[in-house]
Enzyme design. Structure first.
Site, PDB file in Angstrom:
ATOM      1  CD1 TRP A 156      -1.752  -2.116   2.316  1.00  0.00           C
ATOM      2  CD2 TRP A 156      -2.811  -1.617   0.408  1.00  0.00           C
ATOM      3  NE1 TRP A 156      -2.664  -3.109   2.069  1.00  0.00           N
ATOM      4  CE2 TRP A 156      -3.328  -2.822   0.900  1.00  0.00           C
ATOM      5  CE3 TRP A 156      -3.315  -1.100  -0.794  1.00  0.00           C
ATOM      6  CZ2 TRP A 156      -4.325  -3.534   0.250  1.00  0.00           C
ATOM      7  CZ3 TRP A 156      -4.306  -1.800  -1.436  1.00  0.00           C
ATOM      8  CH2 TRP A 156      -4.801  -3.003  -0.913  1.00  0.00           C
ATOM      9  CD  GLU A 365      -0.061   9.383   6.387  1.00  0.00           C
ATOM     10  OE1 GLU A 365       0.353   9.961   7.402  1.00  0.00           O
ATOM     11  OE2 GLU A 365       0.273   9.693   5.239  1.00  0.00           O
TER      12      GLU A 365
HETATM   13  N1  CAA Z   1       7.104  10.927  17.841  1.00  0.00           N
HETATM   14  C1  CAA Z   1       8.199  10.473  18.464  1.00  0.00           C
HETATM   15  N2  CAA Z   1       8.221   9.427  19.304  1.00  0.00           N
HETATM   16  C2  CAA Z   1       7.057   8.811  19.519  1.00  0.00           C
HETATM   17  C3  CAA Z   1       5.866   9.215  18.907  1.00  0.00           C
HETATM   18  C4  CAA Z   1       5.923  10.325  18.049  1.00  0.00           C
HETATM   19  N3  CAA Z   1       4.828  10.783  17.444  1.00  0.00           N
HETATM   20  N4  CAA Z   1       4.878   8.402  19.301  1.00  0.00           N
HETATM   21  C5  CAA Z   1       5.428   7.508  20.134  1.00  0.00           C
HETATM   22  N5  CAA Z   1       6.744   7.774  20.260  1.00  0.00           N
HETATM   23  C6  CAA Z   1       7.706   7.060  21.116  1.00  0.00           C
HETATM   24  C7  CAA Z   1       7.209   7.059  22.545  1.00  0.00           C
HETATM   25  O1  CAA Z   1       7.647   8.215  23.243  1.00  0.00           O
HETATM   26  C8  CAA Z   1       7.828   5.810  23.096  1.00  0.00           C
HETATM   27  O2  CAA Z   1       9.184   6.093  23.395  1.00  0.00           O
HETATM   28  P1  CAA Z   1       9.873   5.523  24.725  1.00  0.00           P
HETATM   29  O3  CAA Z   1       9.873   4.022  24.539  1.00  0.00           O
HETATM   30  O4  CAA Z   1      11.233   6.128  24.706  1.00  0.00           O
HETATM   31  O5  CAA Z   1       9.011   5.949  25.870  1.00  0.00           O
HETATM   32  C9  CAA Z   1       7.831   4.854  21.903  1.00  0.00           C
HETATM   33  O6  CAA Z   1       7.774   5.689  20.743  1.00  0.00           O
HETATM   34  C10 CAA Z   1       6.662   3.918  21.909  1.00  0.00           C
HETATM   35  O7  CAA Z   1       5.487   4.685  21.832  1.00  0.00           O
HETATM   36  P2  CAA Z   1       4.049   4.112  22.244  1.00  0.00           P
HETATM   37  O8  CAA Z   1       4.153   3.510  23.600  1.00  0.00           O
HETATM   38  O9  CAA Z   1       3.055   5.167  22.023  1.00  0.00           O
HETATM   39  O10 CAA Z   1       3.863   2.932  21.193  1.00  0.00           O
HETATM   40  P3  CAA Z   1       2.674   1.924  21.013  1.00  0.00           P
HETATM   41  O11 CAA Z   1       3.251   0.600  20.715  1.00  0.00           O
HETATM   42  O12 CAA Z   1       1.708   2.084  22.118  1.00  0.00           O
HETATM   43  O13 CAA Z   1       2.041   2.394  19.630  1.00  0.00           O
HETATM   44  C11 CAA Z   1       0.333   3.364  18.297  1.00  0.00           C
HETATM   45  C12 CAA Z   1       1.183   3.391  19.577  1.00  0.00           C
HETATM   46  C13 CAA Z   1      -0.509   4.615  18.415  1.00  0.00           C
HETATM   47  C14 CAA Z   1      -0.574   2.163  18.189  1.00  0.00           C
HETATM   48  C15 CAA Z   1       1.259   3.437  17.073  1.00  0.00           C
HETATM   49  O14 CAA Z   1       1.905   2.210  16.856  1.00  0.00           O
HETATM   50  C16 CAA Z   1       0.507   3.836  15.834  1.00  0.00           C
HETATM   51  O15 CAA Z   1       0.279   5.016  15.612  1.00  0.00           O
HETATM   52  N6  CAA Z   1       0.106   2.858  15.018  1.00  0.00           N
HETATM   53  C17 CAA Z   1      -0.520   3.170  13.725  1.00  0.00           C
HETATM   54  C18 CAA Z   1       0.521   3.156  12.683  1.00  0.00           C
HETATM   55  C19 CAA Z   1       0.045   3.741  11.409  1.00  0.00           C
HETATM   56  O16 CAA Z   1      -0.421   4.858  11.359  1.00  0.00           O
HETATM   57  N7  CAA Z   1       0.219   2.971  10.338  1.00  0.00           N
HETATM   58  C20 CAA Z   1      -0.034   3.463   9.036  1.00  0.00           C
HETATM   59  C21 CAA Z   1       1.269   3.409   8.305  1.00  0.00           C
HETATM   60  S1  CAA Z   1       1.672   4.582   7.107  1.00  0.00           S
HETATM   61  C22 CAA Z   1       0.463   4.677   6.007  1.00  0.00           C
HETATM   62  O17 CAA Z   1      -0.669   4.503   6.297  1.00  0.00           O
HETATM   63  C23 CAA Z   1       0.836   4.989   4.620  1.00  0.00           C
HETATM   64  C24 CAA Z   1       0.719   3.786   3.833  1.00  0.00           C
HETATM   65  O18 CAA Z   1       1.659   3.062   3.719  1.00  0.00           O
HETATM   66  C25 CAA Z   1      -0.571   3.482   3.203  1.00  0.00           C
END
Ligand code: CAA
Length: 402
Positions: A156, A365
């Site tokens: 994708w 996203e």
């Molecule tokens: N910026 C920097 N660091 C970040 C961050 C950010 N926005 N968000 C989290 N982090 C860091 C945290 O501070 C944490 O760091 P430490 O371990 O040092 O404390 C670490 O990353 C882990 O963060 P979380 O505990 O929040 O991680 P999680 O496992 O709970 O994941 C989640 C959270 C919201 C589920 C995340 O995995 C997520 O957003 N998932 C969705 C992914 C996504 O959007 N996928 C789509 C891919 S791209 C796309 O769609 C385009 C395509 O290809 C079609």
């Protein structure tokens, strides 16, 4: 917060609007029908400076602020989502990451040509087996002398067969206890031996865009192309999403506007029961909701853009903007079809394309479900944003224009 637009902002808006009206409106329906990205799109976005809109001039950009990027995305998606998607991957998910995390050599080699529109960039996070659960990805990168050997499949991927390089996230350190610390990010040139790619057809929407897959089989990537340190890949990916989601949210606001404008035009001309349908209250209710959602979505992306300009953390605000605006754009397009009646169901009018185009953004996203988990997590105190290194550099006109 000051949300007033400068003369420069208005000039950027008008430039993009003129381009869309003159060059894209005449070709977009056919491109959508034939499921092909028109060959003029990428070169023209490059020539107009849009591909480098908010990057510093010293790296080939136009020197405008991050708010300009949101305004550009609103205008592009008011025309067609496929245009905005280009900005989401090339700028939101890639160029801004190099600006934020790249060293000077990487900025010269990658950022500068892509800001000038000489090269195109994409983003490789999602895999056939992993979307939301980023840390569980299968792709690997193993250190071998001065190189890494990269293996894996990305799915994708926008601009899969068009871009010159991909920001690729892979597992480098499986021995580390925390999966978040096991990933690293790489800039992989698509002409490297072992890279294969192809297009995906048959999508519901964004048919005038380019979506595909990219595979790496023992691709040798110089260590000099690693973005950030080993183990920073998860954070880099999340910071990319903070920018990509901003472009998706602001773009969705453009799609709400397009649905609203089409509905107003139609409601003022079509008559039923002896008067324009806009005079009927149930049609007015739909229009009023579009106005509400347009204004609310716009305020949310202006706030996110303002925070980015200040160099302040905006993960929470950007997530809210993306969730709200994409859900609302689907509703707006759906109601626009209802207002158009049977005509809205055919591609004689644009609204059926708006509906198809709006649907994907509720998935990519960050699905709406992921954004709800994030918002609830912030409210309940389960989630907080730390690490201040994860911000884009604050916009400074003297530096960007210097
Ligand atoms: N910026 C920097 N660091 C970040 C961050 C950010 N926005 N968000 C989290 N982090 C860091 C945290 O501070 C944490 O760091 P430490 O371990 O040092 O404390 C670490 O990353 C882990 O963060 P979380 O505990 O929040 O991680 P999680 O496992 O709970 O994941 C989640 C959270 C919201 C589920 C995340 O995995 C997520 O957003 N998932 C969705 C992914 C996504 O959007 N996928 C789509 C891919 S791209 C796309 O769609 C385009 C395509 O290809 C079609």
């Amino acid at each position: 917060m000051d949300f007033s637009l400068s003369d420069e902002h208005r000039m950027v808006q008008q430039m993009v609007r003129d381009y869309c009206e003159k060059e894209v409106v005449p070709i977009i329906k056919e491109a959508d029908r034939t499921q092909t990205m028109h060959p003029s799109i990428l070169p023209r976005l490059g020539a107009l400076g849009i591909l480098g809109i908010c990057l510093p001039e010293r790296y080939g950009g136009q020197g405008f602020d991050y708010l300009s990027l949101g305004l550009v995305c609103e205008e592009l998606e008011a025309c067609d989502t496929s245009l905005r998607v280009v900005m989401s991957v090339h700028m939101g998910l890639n160029s801004l990451a190099i600006l934020q995390w790249g060293n000077e050599d990487q900025k010269q080699r990658f950022l500068t040509p892509q800001a000038k529109g000489e090269k195109y960039a994409m983003f490789g996070l999602t895999e056939p087996g992993v979307g939301s659960d980023v840390a569980n990805m299968a792709s690997t990168a193993r250190r071998d002398g001065d190189d890494y050997l990269v293996n894996g499949e990305k799915m994708w991927i926008s601009l899969a067969t068009k871009a010159h390089h991909i920001l690729w996230v892979a597992r480098t350190n499986p021995e580390r206890p925390n999966p978040h610390d096991q990933l690293s990010a790489f800039l992989i040139e698509t002409d490297s031996p072992g890279v294969t790619r192809g297009d995906i057809h048959g999508k519901l929407g964004v048919r005038a865009g380019s979506t595909g897959w990219v595979n790496c089989a023992d691709v040798r990537v110089p260590a000099a192309n690693r973005l950030g340190e080993e183990g920073e890949g998860f954070k880099i990916a999340m910071s990319c999403l903070d920018n990509g989601r901003y472009t998706v949210g602001s773009g969705a606001v453009g799609l709400i506007r397009a649905s609203l404008e089409a509905s107003v035009r139609y409601a003022n001309s079509r008559k039923a029961f002896g008067r324009e349908i806009g005079k009927h209250q149930l049609v007015q209710q739909k229009i009023a909701r579009m106005v509400r959602d347009y204004e609310m979505g716009r305020l949310l992306y202006l706030r996110a853009g303002w925070l980015k300009n200040q160099g302040k953390r905006n993960t929470k605000e950007t997530s809210l903007c993306k969730w709200f605006a994409t859900d609302a754009s689907f509703e707006a397009a759906n109601e626009a079809i209802q207002i158009h009646g049977a005509y809205g169901y055919s591609d004689e009018y644009d609204v059926e394309r708006y509906l198809r185009n709006s649907r994907g953004a509720i998935i990519y996203e960050g699905t709406s479900e992921i954004h709800q988990l994030m918002q609830a997590g912030y409210a309940l105190g389960y989630r907080e944003d730390g690490d201040l290194r994860c911000e884009l550099p604050a916009y400074d006109e003297a530096v960007w224009r210097g």
